[in-house]
Design a protein around this motif. Sequence first.
Motif, PDB file in Angstrom:
ATOM      1  N   PRO A 137       0.833  -1.208   0.000  1.00 40.62           N
ATOM      2  CA  PRO A 137       0.000   0.000   0.000  1.00 40.62           C
ATOM      3  C   PRO A 137       0.867   1.257   0.000  1.00 40.62           C
ATOM      4  CG  PRO A 137      -0.779  -1.589   1.629  1.00 40.62           C
ATOM      5  CD  PRO A 137       0.537  -2.105   1.143  1.00 40.62           C
ATOM      6  N   GLY A 138       0.490   2.220  -0.847  1.00 42.30           N
ATOM      7  CA  GLY A 138       1.231   3.475  -0.926  1.00 42.30           C
ATOM      8  C   GLY A 138       2.169   3.553  -2.098  1.00 42.30           C
ATOM      9  N   ILE A 139       2.366   2.453  -2.855  1.00 41.71           N
ATOM     10  CA  ILE A 139       3.246   2.453  -4.025  1.00 41.71           C
ATOM     11  C   ILE A 139       2.403   2.669  -5.276  1.00 41.71           C
ATOM     12  CG2 ILE A 139       4.819   1.082  -5.439  1.00 41.71           C
ATOM     13  CD1 ILE A 139       6.058   2.031  -2.827  1.00 41.71           C
ATOM     14  N   ALA A 140       2.794   3.674  -6.080  1.00 40.13           N
ATOM     15  CA  ALA A 140       2.022   4.005  -7.284  1.00 40.13           C
ATOM     16  C   ALA A 140       2.539   3.288  -8.518  1.00 40.13           C
ATOM     17  CB  ALA A 140       2.063   5.516  -7.520  1.00 40.13           C
ATOM     18  N   ALA A 141       3.857   3.102  -8.617  1.00 45.12           N
ATOM     19  CA  ALA A 141       4.428   2.473  -9.813  1.00 45.12           C
ATOM     20  C   ALA A 141       5.791   1.899  -9.464  1.00 45.12           C
ATOM     21  CB  ALA A 141       4.560   3.487 -10.948  1.00 45.12           C
ATOM     22  N   VAL A 142       6.214   0.876 -10.260  1.00 42.35           N
ATOM     23  CA  VAL A 142       7.505   0.229 -10.052  1.00 42.35           C
ATOM     24  C   VAL A 142       8.164   0.040 -11.406  1.00 42.35           C
ATOM     25  CG1 VAL A 142       8.744  -1.761  -9.114  1.00 42.35           C
ATOM     26  CG2 VAL A 142       6.603  -1.016  -8.055  1.00 42.35           C
ATOM     27  N   THR A 143       9.437   0.394 -11.515  1.00 42.88           N
ATOM     28  CA  THR A 143      10.210   0.145 -12.728  1.00 42.88           C
ATOM     29  C   THR A 143      11.518  -0.529 -12.342  1.00 42.88           C
ATOM     30  OG1 THR A 143      11.253   2.328 -12.627  1.00 42.88           O
ATOM     31  CG2 THR A 143       9.257   2.127 -13.965  1.00 42.88           C
ATOM     32  N   ALA A 144      11.986  -1.438 -13.216  1.00 51.07           N
ATOM     33  CA  ALA A 144      13.253  -2.123 -12.969  1.00 51.07           C
ATOM     34  C   ALA A 144      14.395  -1.296 -13.531  1.00 51.07           C
ATOM     35  CB  ALA A 144      13.228  -3.512 -13.609  1.00 51.07           C
ATOM     36  N   THR A 145      15.600  -1.589 -13.075  1.00 52.83           N
ATOM     37  CA  THR A 145      16.776  -0.843 -13.493  1.00 52.83           C
ATOM     38  C   THR A 145      17.798  -1.799 -14.063  1.00 52.83           C
ATOM     39  OG1 THR A 145      16.404   0.737 -11.730  1.00 52.83           O
ATOM     40  CG2 THR A 145      18.574   0.762 -12.766  1.00 52.83           C
ATOM     41  N   TRP A 171      15.204  -1.969  -8.388  1.00 56.88           N
ATOM     42  CA  TRP A 171      13.949  -1.359  -8.832  1.00 56.88           C
ATOM     43  C   TRP A 171      13.856   0.062  -8.290  1.00 56.88           C
ATOM     44  CZ3 TRP A 171      14.241  -6.370  -7.161  1.00 56.88           C
ATOM     45  CH2 TRP A 171      13.744  -7.363  -8.003  1.00 56.88           C
ATOM     46  N   GLU A 172      13.060   0.859  -8.967  1.00 59.20           N
ATOM     47  CA  GLU A 172      12.682   2.180  -8.466  1.00 59.20           C
ATOM     48  C   GLU A 172      11.164   2.207  -8.335  1.00 59.20           C
ATOM     49  OE1 GLU A 172      14.208   5.320 -10.841  1.00 59.20           O
ATOM     50  OE2 GLU A 172      16.274   5.059 -10.142  1.00 59.20           O
ATOM     51  N   ALA A 173      10.680   2.537  -7.133  1.00 61.04           N
ATOM     52  CA  ALA A 173       9.238   2.586  -6.875  1.00 61.04           C
ATOM     53  C   ALA A 173       8.826   4.023  -6.605  1.00 61.04           C
ATOM     54  CB  ALA A 173       8.891   1.704  -5.681  1.00 61.04           C
ATOM     55  N   THR A 174       7.714   4.433  -7.198  1.00 62.61           N
ATOM     56  CA  THR A 174       7.175   5.770  -6.971  1.00 62.61           C
ATOM     57  C   THR A 174       6.067   5.696  -5.933  1.00 62.61           C
ATOM     58  OG1 THR A 174       7.658   6.434  -9.239  1.00 62.61           O
ATOM     59  CG2 THR A 174       6.061   7.762  -8.037  1.00 62.61           C
ATOM     60  N   ALA A 175       6.241   6.453  -4.860  1.00 61.68           N
ATOM     61  CA  ALA A 175       5.230   6.465  -3.803  1.00 61.68           C
ATOM     62  C   ALA A 175       4.079   7.385  -4.178  1.00 61.68           C
ATOM     63  CB  ALA A 175       5.849   6.909  -2.486  1.00 61.68           C
ATOM     64  N   LYS A 176       2.893   7.091  -3.662  1.00 56.45           N
ATOM     65  CA  LYS A 176       1.744   7.958  -3.920  1.00 56.45           C
ATOM     66  C   LYS A 176       1.852   9.275  -3.158  1.00 56.45           C
ATOM     67  CE  LYS A 176      -1.420   4.073  -4.707  1.00 56.45           C
ATOM     68  NZ  LYS A 176      -2.630   3.346  -4.222  1.00 56.45           N
ATOM     69  N   ALA A 177       2.481   9.234  -1.998  1.00 57.16           N
ATOM     70  CA  ALA A 177       2.626  10.438  -1.170  1.00 57.16           C
ATOM     71  C   ALA A 177       3.916  11.155  -1.521  1.00 57.16           C
ATOM     72  CB  ALA A 177       2.622  10.061   0.312  1.00 57.16           C
ATOM     73  N   ALA A 193       3.457  10.158   5.427  1.00 58.80           N
ATOM     74  CA  ALA A 193       2.811   9.072   4.688  1.00 58.80           C
ATOM     75  C   ALA A 193       3.820   8.296   3.847  1.00 58.80           C
ATOM     76  CB  ALA A 193       1.700   9.631   3.800  1.00 58.80           C
ATOM     77  N   ALA A 194       4.754   9.012   3.217  1.00 64.28           N
ATOM     78  CA  ALA A 194       5.786   8.339   2.430  1.00 64.28           C
ATOM     79  C   ALA A 194       6.720   7.532   3.322  1.00 64.28           C
ATOM     80  CB  ALA A 194       6.577   9.366   1.626  1.00 64.28           C
ATOM     81  N   ARG A 195       7.060   8.084   4.489  1.00 65.74           N
ATOM     82  CA  ARG A 195       7.919   7.332   5.412  1.00 65.74           C
ATOM     83  C   ARG A 195       7.202   6.076   5.925  1.00 65.74           C
ATOM     84  NH1 ARG A 195       9.443  12.742   6.750  1.00 65.74           N
ATOM     85  NH2 ARG A 195       7.940  12.887   8.471  1.00 65.74           N
ATOM     86  N   ASP A 196       5.899   6.180   6.142  1.00 67.42           N
ATOM     87  CA  ASP A 196       5.130   4.995   6.534  1.00 67.42           C
ATOM     88  C   ASP A 196       5.147   3.948   5.429  1.00 67.42           C
ATOM     89  OD1 ASP A 196       4.537   6.184   8.949  1.00 67.42           O
ATOM     90  OD2 ASP A 196       2.559   6.902   8.317  1.00 67.42           O
ATOM     91  N   THR A 197       5.105   4.399   4.167  1.00 70.65           N
ATOM     92  CA  THR A 197       5.176   3.469   3.037  1.00 70.65           C
ATOM     93  C   THR A 197       6.514   2.735   3.031  1.00 70.65           C
ATOM     94  OG1 THR A 197       3.674   4.824   1.698  1.00 70.65           O
ATOM     95  CG2 THR A 197       5.106   3.286   0.522  1.00 70.65           C
ATOM     96  N   VAL A 198       7.599   3.460   3.300  1.00 74.37           N
ATOM     97  CA  VAL A 198       8.930   2.830   3.375  1.00 74.37           C
ATOM     98  C   VAL A 198       8.964   1.799   4.491  1.00 74.37           C
ATOM     99  CG1 VAL A 198      11.337   3.273   4.006  1.00 74.37           C
ATOM    100  CG2 VAL A 198      10.219   4.720   2.318  1.00 74.37           C
TER     101      VAL A 198
END
Length: 710
Positions: A436-444, A463-469, A475-480
Amino acid sequence: MTPPHPRTRGLVPLALIAVWLVVGALLGPFAGRLGEVATNDQAAFLPRSAESTRVLREQTAFRQRETLPVIVVWTAEGGGPVTSRQRPAAEAVAALARMSGTAGSPSPALASRDRAALQAVVPLRPDLGDRLAPTLERVRAAAEKVPGTRVQLAGPAATQADLADAFSGIDGVLLAVALAAVLVILLLVYRSLLLPLVVIAGAVFALGVACAVVYTLADHGLVRVDGQVQGILSILVIGAATDYALLVTARCREELAGGRDRHDAARAAWRRSAPAVLASAGTVALGLIALLLSDLTNNRALGPVGAVGIVCAALSALTFLPAVLALLGRRAYWPAKPVGGTGAAGVWQRAARLVDRAPRRVWALALTGLLVCSAGALTLDSRGVPLDETFVRHVPSVAAQQTLARHFPAGAGTPVVILADAASASRVARAVRDTPGIAAVTATGAAGRPTDEPRAVDGRVRWEATAKAAADTQAARDTVARLRAGLHALPGANALVGGYTAQQYDTLRAAERDRAVIVPVVLAVILAILVLLLRSVAVPVLLVLTVALNFTATLGVAALVFGGLFHFSGTDPSVPLYGFVFLVALGVDYNIFLMSRVREETLLHGTREGVGRGLVTTGGVITSAGVVLAATFAALGVIPLAFLVQIAFIVAFGVLLDTLVVRSLLVPALVRDAGDRAWWPTRPGAGERDSRPPAPGGRPPAVLRREDGA
């Protein structure tokens, strides 16, 4: 100590002054050169053992070199959608790769979902230093070739450039404001034209020596210095050197008023003030050295840097200043005449009488007020401040980040970085997407390029993940935290989570750990010094408890002021620790000045009269010292960063609260009420007290009844 021969005793002051003049000429320029060895790269100050720091080291295998990204944001003029004529922004960005200062190819220009903005990430070299701002200007100039768009720069590179601009005033504006404030206060305190200049000269000499030592340490990689440490060092040295000078000059004035000649007066002032100055400097220096226990590099840097500054301040106050006083004598105080006490002696006579008449009422009222203020400390949020509150004025990088957040996922441009074993790639990718809280994921893949499937490098994938917050929010720290909990539970994945938000999260955790470790150490160090100085246990415990209470009361007031007046949503995680170290160590300073004099008077007159005499004789000088230190720390407010503004308020307000309430009322009233029990387990002055009979009828001692302090 055997006094020098009358024909040679004038040579020692002249020699000391000559040495300081040479030192000032040679080392003074270093006060303006610390910026040459300072870094404002926040990645250099991450916790040593944190997971995000491990990610930072390990992920270098996935790219050709370390980079400092800048995010270019284009928005259509007039607020409309991006047109087909403006899509060639990608080609404009591609041209940036050939610029000096860039570190690889930029990302493609990506359109926002609302089609109203474009963004591209341009990797810059992390070692640009002073060339960062010109490089960003070239990036902006190239990006502005896209017709009909407004260009803004966000991301770590833009933020670092704004930080460098904010700190650009440290060498000049901050020092000028602090010295001007000190000069005005000293003119009012001394009512003399020459002595304030002598005191400031001593402070400037001390700062030059301190900066030269710190420059050498930083140049050899022994300490890291950033703009915050640089600014605090200047303020600390000026404030401490002035405080110590006030104590020495007050003692010298007493000796001159007693009829001594200038050389004897300076020697007596040195002899009687040196123990208090050395104990005070030792307390602050050791309190700062305790910061070496921190897991945060900038905290560890402030420890030895601040200790060096305090030692240099004490050295100047105990060598240069007495030498000048021995040379000038009464002329140093011109046009005022050296007389015992201060111009505000009447105020302290009344305070001493109040404490003597009703000590229990005085300490009860003061204690109640401090406890009420302390209740507000529970509301202080020290979980960090969002980017838009980092600066206290409008800066371009914050405005650009706000634009980016309006059109793209809030965490865009500052991704969460995940590293894991290649054998667990599919399980890790699925766990990241399901968090929960992750908007998108891309591989590197290799060299940090995006790819559909992760490319293994040394058995690891990224990977690089884009958080929604937004990356700087709770909120972003909670996602981490959720992401780490889920990935660490995957057997055999050896997953690590890093990136900007993870760095903030780890810094917060490290700050909490630092407070739990360093606070008890500082209190123990201060208590040990006070026990040795006062040869007592009860009084040192009392002093430590009162300065700790002063700290919590200050935090309570700060919580109200930060939220209601400054509109800060919280404080930097390091603010409470910095505030504690400065306030407790410096607060004990003033109690050392007071109680060392009270003990001296108690040896002759007993505890009751010793408290009164000590309060009257030190009241003016300690209050003046507190006002000077508050003014110098308040000067940090000229640097437009929330961290320094918060430190400036906490220390300035806390020092004033300590000098006007804790040291002037609470401590004297408690000691007066306790009587000789305050000196347990010793009984100071037994057999040494003045043989005069007590005042008839139980009247207060003479020092509490007369306005002349005799």
